[in-house]
Design an enzyme around this catalytic site. Structure first.
Site, short mmCIF file in Angstrom:
data_model
loop_
_atom_site.label_atom_id
_atom_site.label_comp_id
_atom_site.label_asym_id
_atom_site.label_seq_id
_atom_site.Cartn_x
_atom_site.Cartn_y
_atom_site.Cartn_z
N PHE A 191 40.42 51.03 19.89
CA PHE A 191 41.18 50.49 18.58
C PHE A 191 40.04 49.78 17.52
O PHE A 191 39.07 49.16 18.51
CB PHE A 191 42.25 49.61 18.92
CG PHE A 191 43.06 48.94 17.79
CD1 PHE A 191 43.90 50.16 17.04
CD2 PHE A 191 42.67 47.86 17.52
CE1 PHE A 191 44.64 49.35 16.07
CE2 PHE A 191 43.47 47.44 16.21
CZ PHE A 191 44.46 48.10 15.92
N ALA A 193 39.40 47.29 16.42
CA ALA A 193 39.08 45.79 16.38
C ALA A 193 38.60 45.22 18.18
O ALA A 193 38.17 44.38 18.21
CB ALA A 193 40.48 44.95 16.42
N LYS A 194 38.41 46.61 18.94
CA LYS A 194 38.05 46.20 20.27
C LYS A 194 36.43 45.98 20.32
O LYS A 194 35.82 46.50 19.05
CB LYS A 194 38.39 47.30 21.26
CG LYS A 194 39.84 47.76 21.24
CD LYS A 194 40.68 46.49 21.70
CE LYS A 194 42.20 46.95 21.93
NZ LYS A 194 42.84 45.65 22.34
N PRO A 195 35.82 45.33 21.43
CA PRO A 195 34.53 45.21 21.24
C PRO A 195 33.71 46.54 20.91
O PRO A 195 32.64 46.80 20.17
CB PRO A 195 34.08 44.65 22.29
CG PRO A 195 35.15 43.73 22.88
CD PRO A 195 36.49 44.60 22.34
N LEU A 196 34.38 47.45 21.76
CA LEU A 196 33.73 49.07 21.24
C LEU A 196 34.77 49.75 20.57
O LEU A 196 35.82 50.33 21.42
CB LEU A 196 33.18 49.69 22.51
CG LEU A 196 32.76 51.25 22.39
CD1 LEU A 196 31.48 51.13 21.36
CD2 LEU A 196 32.44 51.67 23.75
#
Length: 384
Positions: A191, A193-196
């Protein structure tokens, strides 16, 4: 007037790799392999090299990743699966999808992650309800891995599978092991907004189990066998779009440096806020990817704190304001022991500050000053 502060600044990342990203996306547009194109296999190989998992099965999103493993494991009605209550709904949602019963367990105050004592209590709850315990889904909340050694011991003793929900923690490590190689399978989300994160929805499953990987690849494409129109099992449409794979290939190249930057940002927060607030600490032997930087308010008024920071131009967020076992859709499912007091308390206390790799010390200083001002204001009001 000060510049607005982004909670997660994807625009700053785009400034760094924008041209390479544009070229990668355009390559997909031009070659036309929009579904399961060559970039999908390249991404899976890159992710495997990054974390060390033998098999990587990309998929449409993190929820599908969880569900596909449950389908591959044959989880069904009458089965019980243990998961923490203090997390996002997807972890329990997929258990209900396949007709099984999620049993909610409590978390630890220091890490926000699954509490082994509550897991033991959850096992008693399952047996008292004549349910068949089959697996555990710990969640690596806010980027920090759960304490897996006691959970692995528990699973081995009880003959349960272990699926690690690493939607927020891919890139982190636990006692020398990278997220992705722990448990029978690990799932993650891409998603944005995730770190990756990609530029839409995406997910992946990691496993070292050859047989499980084969079944998962079949489930991903409607349960297909060796021929496209020979479906040998019930499956889903769980494929990752090629454009999202192309985006992730480029983002993965800079991911290690972004993880270092996230850690630097978190350390700066901790060093400057530890004396005034309950800050998140990383246990020895762990690393976090800091999907969120989350304070605990303790006796402070969280709503007032958020209002004061908003007035100062600082965005905040609450993950999560209501534990799953108190939410309308999940109230009917069992909880471990006599209740989940830590999950309920944390839901009332947690608040997250802006966190991303491109936060400068100058911007962080603004945030830190606003946090301190808001807390001092509350202390003064309480003393009067």
């Amino acid at each position: 007037m000060s510049e607005p502060i982004a909670f997660i600044d994807l625009a700053a990342q785009r400034e760094r790799i924008g041209s390479a990203m544009d070229e990668a996306i355009l390559r997909v547009v031009n070659h036309g392999g929009y579904i399961m194109g060559p970039e999908v296999k390249t991404l899976e190989a890159d992710l495997s090299a990054f974390c060390g998992a033998k098999h990587v099965i990309s998929c449409a999103n993190g929820t599908d990743a969880l569900a596909m493993v449950l389908m591959a494991k044959g989880v069904k009605a009458g089965d019980a699966v243990f998961c923490p209550s203090f997390t996002f709904a997807a972890t329990a949602e997929v258990v209900a999808w396949v007709g099984a019963t999620p049993i909610f367990v409590d978390v630890r105050e220091d890490t926000f992650n699954l509490d082994i004592a509550s897991l033991e209590a959850g096992l008693k709850t399952a047996k008292s309800l004549n349910l068949n315990p089959v697996g555990v889904i710990p969640v690596d909340l806010f980027g920090l891995p759960a304490d897996y050694e006691p959970i692995e011991t528990f699973c081995k003793r009880e003959g349960l599978w272990l699926m690690c929900d690493a939607a927020q923690s891919f890139g982190a490590s636990y006692k020398g092991r990278k997220v992705g190689v722990i448990g029978d399978a690990t799932t993650t989300s891409f998603f944005p907004a995730k770190p990756l994160g990609c530029y839409g929805d995406g997910g992946a499953i990691f496993t070292n189990d050859d047989e499980l990987a084969t079944v998962l690849r079949s489930i991903r494409v409607h349960g297909q066998g060796t021929e496209k129109y020979d479906n040998v099992r019930i499956g889903v449409n769980g494929r990752l779009d090629t454009i999202q794979a192309a985006v992730l290939i480029e983002k993965l190249k800079i991911f290690p440096s972004e993880i270092e930057a996230r850690d630097r940002v978190a350390k700066y927060y901790n060093d400057n806020l530890r004396d005034v607030a309950l800050v998140p600490e990383v246990p020895e032997g762990y690393t976090s990817v800091w999907a969120q930087y989350t304070l605990r308010m303790g006796s402070f008024d969280r709503e007032q704190f958020q209002a004061d920071l908003k007035a100062a131009g600082i965005p905040t967020a609450v993950y999560y304001p209501k534990p799953l076992h108190q939410q309308t859709a999940y109230k009917g499912y069992p909880v471990a022991g006599n209740g989940l007091p830590v999950s309920e308390r944390l839901a009332k206390e947690v608040v997250s500050l802006p966190m991303h790799p491109y936060l400068t010390p100058e911007v962080q200083d603004r945030i830190i000053a606003a946090v301190k001002d808001a807390l001092v204001k509350q202390r003064k009001a309480a003393a009067e």
